[in-house]
Structures are given as C-alpha cells and as structure tokens.
Design a protein around this motif. Sequence first.
Motif, PDB file in Angstrom:
ATOM      1  N   GLU A 291       1.559   9.502   2.932  1.00 39.95           N
ATOM      2  CA  GLU A 291       1.569   9.474   1.467  1.00 39.95           C
ATOM      3  C   GLU A 291       2.141  10.762   0.876  1.00 39.95           C
ATOM      4  O   GLU A 291       2.819  10.739  -0.140  1.00 39.95           O
TER       5      GLU A 291
ATOM      6  N   GLN B 237      -9.588   6.751 -12.989  1.00 40.30           N
ATOM      7  CA  GLN B 237      -9.157   6.060 -11.774  1.00 40.30           C
ATOM      8  C   GLN B 237      -9.815   6.635 -10.525  1.00 40.30           C
ATOM      9  O   GLN B 237      -9.814   6.001  -9.474  1.00 40.30           O
TER      10      GLN B 237
ATOM     11  N   ARG C 179      -4.828   9.470  -3.876  1.00 39.21           N
ATOM     12  CA  ARG C 179      -4.207   8.140  -4.011  1.00 39.21           C
ATOM     13  C   ARG C 179      -4.610   7.244  -2.843  1.00 39.21           C
ATOM     14  O   ARG C 179      -4.927   6.070  -3.033  1.00 39.21           O
ATOM     15  N   VAL C 180      -4.601   7.808  -1.644  1.00 34.29           N
ATOM     16  CA  VAL C 180      -4.958   7.010  -0.461  1.00 34.29           C
ATOM     17  C   VAL C 180      -6.442   6.657  -0.491  1.00 34.29           C
ATOM     18  O   VAL C 180      -6.822   5.518  -0.215  1.00 34.29           O
TER      19      VAL C 180
ATOM     20  N   THR D 213      -9.544   5.772   5.422  1.00 35.70           N
ATOM     21  CA  THR D 213      -8.388   6.666   5.385  1.00 35.70           C
ATOM     22  C   THR D 213      -8.370   7.565   6.610  1.00 35.70           C
ATOM     23  O   THR D 213      -9.379   8.154   6.980  1.00 35.70           O
TER      24      THR D 213
ATOM     25  N   ALA E 128      -8.322   6.312  -3.109  1.00 36.61           N
ATOM     26  CA  ALA E 128      -8.540   5.302  -4.151  1.00 36.61           C
ATOM     27  C   ALA E 128      -8.093   3.921  -3.681  1.00 36.61           C
ATOM     28  O   ALA E 128      -8.691   2.912  -4.031  1.00 36.61           O
ATOM     29  N   ARG E 129      -7.060   3.881  -2.876  1.00 37.26           N
ATOM     30  CA  ARG E 129      -6.504   2.611  -2.401  1.00 37.26           C
ATOM     31  C   ARG E 129      -7.279   2.048  -1.210  1.00 37.26           C
ATOM     32  O   ARG E 129      -7.527   0.849  -1.128  1.00 37.26           O
ATOM     33  N   GLN E 130      -7.678   2.908  -0.273  1.00 39.68           N
ATOM     34  CA  GLN E 130      -8.246   2.451   0.998  1.00 39.68           C
ATOM     35  C   GLN E 130      -9.721   2.778   1.176  1.00 39.68           C
ATOM     36  O   GLN E 130     -10.363   2.219   2.074  1.00 39.68           O
TER      37      GLN E 130
ATOM     38  N   ASP F 268      -2.573   8.665   7.331  1.00 36.81           N
ATOM     39  CA  ASP F 268      -2.298   7.993   6.059  1.00 36.81           C
ATOM     40  C   ASP F 268      -1.954   9.019   4.978  1.00 36.81           C
ATOM     41  O   ASP F 268      -1.064   8.802   4.157  1.00 36.81           O
TER      42      ASP F 268
END
Length: 197
Positions: free
Chosen positions: A38, A102, A20-21, A30, A23-25, A34
């Motif tokens: 999470e 994703q 998730r991290v 990362t 994919a986001r950052q 982080d």
Amino acid sequence: MPRPDVSEERRAQILDAALRVFARQGLYETRMDDIVAESGLSKGALYWYFKSKDAIITAILEQLFAGSMGGLGALAESTEPADACLAALAAGIAEDIAATAQLRPVLFEFYAIAGRDEGVRQFLKGYYDTFLAAIEATVRRGVAEGTFRPIDSAAAAAVIVAAFEGLLLLQIIDPAPGDLGPRFVAAAELLFAGMRV
C-alpha cells in the motif's frame, strides 16, 4: 546497504498506508507485506521505520490522540471560566472525531486489542490518566472559582470521560443518528448544567 532517508514525510506515508489497510482489512488480517504494498515503499524501508505491526499501531495511536493532548494542554493553561474551557474541549474533540470519522472502526479495534495487549493497554491508560487529570483539575478550578457547585471533581471527570466514550461507542453500534459532533456538545452542556452553581 545504504541507510534510507529518515524523514517525517516517509514515516507519515507509512502510517497513512497502514491506516488505509487497517480500515479495509482490519488490524488482525493486515500483514506487514500489505502495508509495504500500500505504501509503495520497499520492505527494507518500512522496517527501517517500524520493526513490527505493533510499532505501527502504537505510532498510529500516538498520532490519533495527539490532537486531544494539545487540547488538554490548552485546558490547563486557560484562564477562561471552567465551564467554558470544558465546553471548548468538547467542541474540539467533536471536530477531531468528525475529521477522523473513517478511522472510527480502526480506533475501536485498538480498544479491543487493549484487552489482550499490555503495550496498547498501557498507552491508552496513559492517555486516559492524562485526560482525567486535566478534566478533574478544571472541575476543581471551577468549584474554587464558583462556576461549579461543590462536587467530587474526580467523579465528575470520570462521568464526563465516560459520556464522551459512550457516545463514540454508540456511534459505532448505530451510526444512523448522524453527526456525532452536535451530540458531543449537547452531552457536555447537559453535564455542565448539572454541575453549575
């Protein structure tokens, strides 16, 4: 200090949080902190399972490619005609891709890292060597059984893998055409039609 519980559930919790991290950052932005935040775990618990971000990246790669490796095992054991086996493999890969849509940008970051990181490069090379060998053996079997015309099985395997990887890359560049699964299946059928007797 007491030893944390070693469990697959906890390990999966860390990997899910890391994905998730990432994919986001992005992978480079990362930090381990982080992933700790999470995951909801302590820093000590995270480091018990994974000593570094590279170790997490390797574990995620193994997880992402595990489904495909299972499909390759089924390919080697199948007694179905070679073209049907390869078509089933293409459909299975298409399903895996749809289920992890994703994660596609993260996956391509892994490919970029492979150009600079020997560990990631060797992991991916091992996967592709296995993938190519399984497809080459199936093409060779198809030639022997009369499903495929006499062709260079190594060259055919390289073209099949290149077509699949190329479709993935195109989807990253231009996601507009939509669902990748049918395009995978169509590409496979076009290739196999040219290989059949």
